[in-house]
Design an enzyme around this catalytic site. Structure first.
Site, PDB file in Angstrom:
ATOM      1  CD  GLN A 198      11.713  57.253 -10.563  1.00 25.89           C
ATOM      2  OE1 GLN A 198      11.672  56.082 -10.904  1.00 25.89           O
ATOM      3  NE2 GLN A 198      12.719  57.751  -9.858  1.00 25.89           N
ATOM      4  NE  ARG A 224       7.688  58.943 -16.214  1.00 24.49           N
ATOM      5  CZ  ARG A 224       6.708  59.089 -17.122  1.00 24.49           C
ATOM      6  NH1 ARG A 224       5.442  58.962 -16.752  1.00 24.49           N
ATOM      7  NH2 ARG A 224       6.985  59.364 -18.376  1.00 24.49           N
ATOM      8  CB  ALA A 276       8.320  48.929  -8.450  1.00 28.48           C
ATOM      9  CG  HIS A 277      11.405  52.519 -10.300  1.00 30.33           C
ATOM     10  ND1 HIS A 277      11.955  53.670  -9.784  1.00 30.33           N
ATOM     11  CD2 HIS A 277      11.857  51.516  -9.510  1.00 30.33           C
ATOM     12  CE1 HIS A 277      12.702  53.370  -8.741  1.00 30.33           C
ATOM     13  NE2 HIS A 277      12.654  52.070  -8.559  1.00 30.33           N
ATOM     14  CG  ASN A 278      13.761  51.153 -14.292  1.00 30.68           C
ATOM     15  OD1 ASN A 278      13.868  51.986 -13.387  1.00 30.68           O
ATOM     16  ND2 ASN A 278      13.914  51.466 -15.562  1.00 30.68           N
TER      17      ASN A 278
END
EC number: 2.3.1.191
Length: 341
Positions: A199, A219, A240-242
């Site tokens: 990530q 991240r 969660a990511h993004n």
């Protein structure tokens, strides 16, 4: 109890409120209607508790004009008692007293930058390239990773972890046990097993954000995970990511938001809501508790999906019938076709 003391006149000036009573009367805490004593301020924000005004022993009462005549003591008359109570709560919170300096047990890298009026508590670790802004306070055991930046007047309670490359704006408050910037759940399948997708993004958090305890914000995989200004996030939330959460939105406890979901501005997400990844939610959308959000929302409004509680025998019958819906739909279609023929 707070060590602060305020007169009726001082509180009226702070709120720009109408004052009735002894201007020099002093209170030192805020308490509920039923238990408030002469040294306490109380408030009425819900008319269903109006009867309690007659017996309340509060030294000062905060209330709206339409209830003012029902309390005979010192009072502050305002348009929105609940909002004014929120504003006064900061005055009486003695726990917000600021410190300065670096505790001897803390470890601060020589290449980190810490403002002169910031405070780094016991056993904190600040890595190289980190920046701690003016007036920011770190409780015991906090970890700030390399190149992470904290704005001014942030407050991290004990044992908050900020991985490398995280950015916080000004006046960000984070409660204990929260982790920001851990890896998102990214893996590519192969014949040999799962291959980790490292990530490479970060987490960017705006100004005036509050995050509860034991919450996790991952991240981004490539771009950053973004929490905009004025967002409030409860305990035990997973982001969660993004993910992107728009300004002014509120996320209640035990919510899970899957990767790359975009939550609009001024949304409210009640407890136990699950939001699918790669969908977009319109501004001013409100999800009731337990809602399972499987697709995007284009029009603002209130949405719900979880069935309400029922007596268990009724719930069991309905659960069986739910499993028979497809069968009944086919039977109805057959009857409709037979009628047409």
């Amino acid at each position: 109890m707070s060590n602060c003391k305020f007169t009726l006149a001082q509180l009226a000036d702070h709120l720009d409120a109408q004052m009735v009573g002894d201007a020099n009367y002093t209170v030192e805490c805020i308490a509920p209607l039923e238990s408030a004593g002469k040294n306490a301020l109380s408030f009425l924000a819900n008319s269903k508790y109006e009867k309690a005004l007659a017996t309340s022993q509060a030294g000062i009462m905060l209330l709206a004009q339409d209830s003012a005549e029902k309390f005979n003591g010192n009072k502050l008359i305002v348009k929105n008692p609940y909002l004014c109570y929120a504003k006064l709560s900061e005055l009486f919170n003695f726990r917000l007293a600021k410190k300065q300096g670096v505790h001897p047990s803390a470890t601060v890298d020589a290449d980190a930058t810490v403002a002169a009026d910031a405070y780094i508590g016991p056993n904190c670790v600040i890595e190289a390239g980190a920046v701690i802004g003016g007036g920011t306070q770190l409780g015991a055991g906090c970890f700030v990773g390399a190149d992470t930046k904290l704005g001014n007047n942030c407050l991290l309670h004990a044992n908050v972890t900020l991985y490398a490359g995280v950015e916080l704006g000004n006046k960000v408050l984070i409660h204990s046990g929260t982790v920001i910037g851990s890896d998102g759940f990214g893996f590519a399948p192969s014949a040999e097993g799962w291959v980790k997708i490292h990530q490479l993004g970060g987490v960017v958090i705006g100004n005036n954000v509050e995050i509860g305890s034991n919450t996790s914000i991952d991240r981004g995989a490539l771009d950053d995970t973004i929490i905009e200004d004025g967002v409030i996030i409860d305990n035990l939330v997973h982001i969660a990511h993004n993910v992107k959460i728009g300004a002014g939105s509120a996320i209640a406890g035990c919510v899970g938001i899957a990767g790359s979901a975009v939550i609009g501005k001024n949304c409210t997400v009640a407890g136990m809501v699950a939001i699918n990844g790669h969908i977009t939610i319109a501004d001013n959308t409100h999800f009731h508790g337990g809602t399972i959000v499987t697709k995007g929302v284009k029009e603002s409004g209130a949405y719900a999906s979880a069935p309400p509680m029922q007596e268990v025998s009724k719930w069991r019958r309905n659960a069986v019938r739910y499993g028979q819906l497809d069968e009944w739909v086919e039977k109805i279609k057959a009857l409709q076709k037979a009628q047409k023929d």
